[in-house]
Design a protein around this motif. Structure first.
Motif, PDB file in Angstrom:
ATOM      1  N   THR A   1       4.422   6.976 -16.692  1.00  0.00           N
ATOM      2  CA  THR A   1       4.144   7.087 -15.261  1.00  0.00           C
ATOM      3  C   THR A   1       4.998   8.206 -14.699  1.00  0.00           C
ATOM      4  O   THR A   1       6.193   8.276 -14.980  1.00  0.00           O
ATOM      5  N   ASN A   2       4.390   9.092 -13.890  1.00  0.00           N
ATOM      6  CA  ASN A   2       5.177  10.163 -13.276  1.00  0.00           C
ATOM      7  C   ASN A   2       5.223  10.003 -11.754  1.00  0.00           C
ATOM      8  O   ASN A   2       4.703   9.043 -11.196  1.00  0.00           O
ATOM      9  N   HIS A   3       5.848  10.956 -11.089  1.00  0.00           N
ATOM     10  CA  HIS A   3       6.053  10.889  -9.640  1.00  0.00           C
ATOM     11  C   HIS A   3       5.005  11.679  -8.848  1.00  0.00           C
ATOM     12  O   HIS A   3       5.192  11.903  -7.648  1.00  0.00           O
ATOM     13  N   ASN A   4       3.921  12.097  -9.457  1.00  0.00           N
ATOM     14  CA  ASN A   4       2.840  12.806  -8.747  1.00  0.00           C
ATOM     15  C   ASN A   4       1.849  11.770  -8.228  1.00  0.00           C
ATOM     16  O   ASN A   4       0.881  11.439  -8.896  1.00  0.00           O
ATOM     17  N   PHE A   5       2.081  11.281  -7.024  1.00  0.00           N
ATOM     18  CA  PHE A   5       1.277  10.184  -6.483  1.00  0.00           C
ATOM     19  C   PHE A   5       0.144  10.671  -5.606  1.00  0.00           C
ATOM     20  O   PHE A   5       0.282  11.636  -4.861  1.00  0.00           O
ATOM     21  N   ILE A   6      -0.942   9.948  -5.684  1.00  0.00           N
ATOM     22  CA  ILE A   6      -2.037  10.059  -4.710  1.00  0.00           C
ATOM     23  C   ILE A   6      -2.225   8.664  -4.147  1.00  0.00           C
ATOM     24  O   ILE A   6      -2.366   7.701  -4.904  1.00  0.00           O
ATOM     25  N   ILE A   7      -2.189   8.560  -2.822  1.00  0.00           N
ATOM     26  CA  ILE A   7      -2.350   7.276  -2.157  1.00  0.00           C
ATOM     27  C   ILE A   7      -3.463   7.419  -1.126  1.00  0.00           C
ATOM     28  O   ILE A   7      -3.500   8.396  -0.379  1.00  0.00           O
ATOM     29  N   ALA A   8      -4.365   6.461  -1.112  1.00  0.00           N
ATOM     30  CA  ALA A   8      -5.507   6.506  -0.185  1.00  0.00           C
ATOM     31  C   ALA A   8      -5.724   5.126   0.429  1.00  0.00           C
ATOM     32  O   ALA A   8      -5.313   4.109  -0.124  1.00  0.00           O
ATOM     33  N   SER A   9      -6.397   5.132   1.559  1.00  0.00           N
ATOM     34  CA  SER A   9      -6.795   3.907   2.251  1.00  0.00           C
ATOM     35  C   SER A   9      -8.250   4.033   2.641  1.00  0.00           C
ATOM     36  O   SER A   9      -8.715   5.136   2.938  1.00  0.00           O
ATOM     37  N   PRO A  10      -8.966   2.905   2.667  1.00  0.00           N
ATOM     38  CA  PRO A  10     -10.371   2.980   3.116  1.00  0.00           C
ATOM     39  C   PRO A  10     -10.432   3.285   4.609  1.00  0.00           C
ATOM     40  O   PRO A  10      -9.542   2.889   5.369  1.00  0.00           O
ATOM     41  N   GLU A  11     -11.486   3.987   4.994  1.00  0.00           N
ATOM     42  CA  GLU A  11     -11.683   4.283   6.406  1.00  0.00           C
ATOM     43  C   GLU A  11     -12.092   3.017   7.129  1.00  0.00           C
ATOM     44  O   GLU A  11     -12.704   2.127   6.557  1.00  0.00           O
ATOM     45  N   GLU A  12     -11.755   2.967   8.386  1.00  0.00           N
ATOM     46  CA  GLU A  12     -12.092   1.797   9.213  1.00  0.00           C
ATOM     47  C   GLU A  12     -13.552   1.751   9.531  1.00  0.00           C
ATOM     48  O   GLU A  12     -14.266   2.655   9.616  1.00  0.00           O
TER      49      GLU A  12
ATOM     50  N   LEU B   1       5.322   2.548  -6.799  1.00  0.00           N
ATOM     51  CA  LEU B   1       5.020   3.571  -7.804  1.00  0.00           C
ATOM     52  C   LEU B   1       6.274   4.348  -8.203  1.00  0.00           C
ATOM     53  O   LEU B   1       6.443   4.712  -9.372  1.00  0.00           O
ATOM     54  N   THR B   2       7.145   4.602  -7.234  1.00  0.00           N
ATOM     55  CA  THR B   2       8.388   5.318  -7.527  1.00  0.00           C
ATOM     56  C   THR B   2       9.247   4.519  -8.505  1.00  0.00           C
ATOM     57  O   THR B   2       9.773   5.065  -9.482  1.00  0.00           O
ATOM     58  N   ILE B   3       9.374   3.231  -8.266  1.00  0.00           N
ATOM     59  CA  ILE B   3      10.154   2.387  -9.166  1.00  0.00           C
ATOM     60  C   ILE B   3       9.520   2.366 -10.560  1.00  0.00           C
ATOM     61  O   ILE B   3      10.220   2.491 -11.567  1.00  0.00           O
ATOM     62  N   ALA B   4       8.200   2.243 -10.626  1.00  0.00           N
ATOM     63  CA  ALA B   4       7.520   2.270 -11.924  1.00  0.00           C
ATOM     64  C   ALA B   4       7.753   3.603 -12.636  1.00  0.00           C
ATOM     65  O   ALA B   4       8.032   3.632 -13.840  1.00  0.00           O
ATOM     66  N   ALA B   5       7.665   4.698 -11.908  1.00  0.00           N
ATOM     67  CA  ALA B   5       7.853   6.024 -12.511  1.00  0.00           C
ATOM     68  C   ALA B   5       9.286   6.225 -13.005  1.00  0.00           C
ATOM     69  O   ALA B   5       9.511   6.942 -13.983  1.00  0.00           O
ATOM     70  N   ASP B   6      10.237   5.587 -12.328  1.00  0.00           N
ATOM     71  CA  ASP B   6      11.632   5.689 -12.754  1.00  0.00           C
ATOM     72  C   ASP B   6      11.886   4.913 -14.053  1.00  0.00           C
ATOM     73  O   ASP B   6      12.834   5.211 -14.769  1.00  0.00           O
ATOM     74  N   ILE B   7      11.027   3.926 -14.360  1.00  0.00           N
ATOM     75  CA  ILE B   7      11.242   3.053 -15.519  1.00  0.00           C
ATOM     76  C   ILE B   7      10.273   3.341 -16.660  1.00  0.00           C
ATOM     77  O   ILE B   7      10.665   3.364 -17.823  1.00  0.00           O
ATOM     78  N   CYS B   8       8.988   3.547 -16.343  1.00  0.00           N
ATOM     79  CA  CYS B   8       7.935   3.667 -17.352  1.00  0.00           C
ATOM     80  C   CYS B   8       7.746   5.125 -17.773  1.00  0.00           C
ATOM     81  O   CYS B   8       7.468   5.984 -16.935  1.00  0.00           O
ATOM     82  N   ILE B   9       7.834   5.405 -19.062  1.00  0.00           N
ATOM     83  CA  ILE B   9       7.694   6.782 -19.537  1.00  0.00           C
ATOM     84  C   ILE B   9       6.264   7.301 -19.430  1.00  0.00           C
ATOM     85  O   ILE B   9       6.024   8.494 -19.547  1.00  0.00           O
TER      86      ILE B   9
END
Length: 180
Positions: free
Chosen positions: A169-180, A159-167
């Motif tokens: 996309t920004n750097h305010n990320f939310i990342i989640a994983s499913p619970e086990e 996402l960081t690389i995409a945000a650095d290239i794509c106008i």
């Protein structure tokens, strides 16, 4: 009236773990309308994560419909996705919605579109949205050349690389994983 849209969503399965993340930018035309949109949702008591790209209002509607299908089919991710796509393509109102989704649990990840697609991605990497190809390329390279990283680290860096290239996309990320 222009629609609010544009984003980057990236999902990675790596070493038995899944991470799904998105940036927070919503654009209206060529203007940033909001910089902290939450495009990642946890569903089914945390057992499913979903991310969306496209028109924001349309995507919220589709996430709600997908959650209904998950409840109807007892959390069966694939069946819920297929039934959502059937309804999305045939329902007069839903067929006009413009969005895509990535949905995942701890076992599988699917890309869902209104054109009737329910795709299981190759290489256990899925990306949608305006910066998707940048994020996907970065994640695929990381899986190949930096296998010591976690799925979450790969998503964050992609996402960081995409945000650095794509106008759109920004750097305010939310990342989640499913619970086990």
């Amino acid at each position: 009236m222009e629609k609010i849209k544009s984003t980057t969503v990236l999902g990675v399965f790596h070493n038995g773990k899944l991470a799904l993340g998105a940036d927070g930018q919503a654009t209206m035309g060529n203007t940033v309308a909001k910089s902290n949109v939450k495009k990642i949702r946890t569903l089914a008591g945390g057992k499913v994560v979903a991310g969306f790209a496209g028109s924001t209002a349309d995507a919220f509607t589709l996430i709600e419909k997908f959650e209904e299908k998950l409840n109807t089919y007892n959390g069966n991710l694939r069946r819920a996705a297929i039934e959502l796509v059937k309804e999305w393509r045939t329902d007069r109102y839903l067929s006009k919605l413009e969005a895509m989704m990535i949905v995942a649990n701890k076992e599988e990840m699917l890309v869902i579109s209104g054109s009737g697609d329910v795709l299981e991605p190759d290489s256990q990497v899925a990306a949608i949205g305006s910066g998707s190809m940048y994020a996907q390329a970065a994640a695929l390279a990381l899986k190949k050349h930096a296998p010591h990283l976690s799925a979450e680290e790969m998503v964050r860096e992609g996402l960081t690389i995409a945000a650095d290239i794509c106008i759109y996309t920004n750097h305010n990320f939310i990342i989640a994983s499913p619970e086990e």
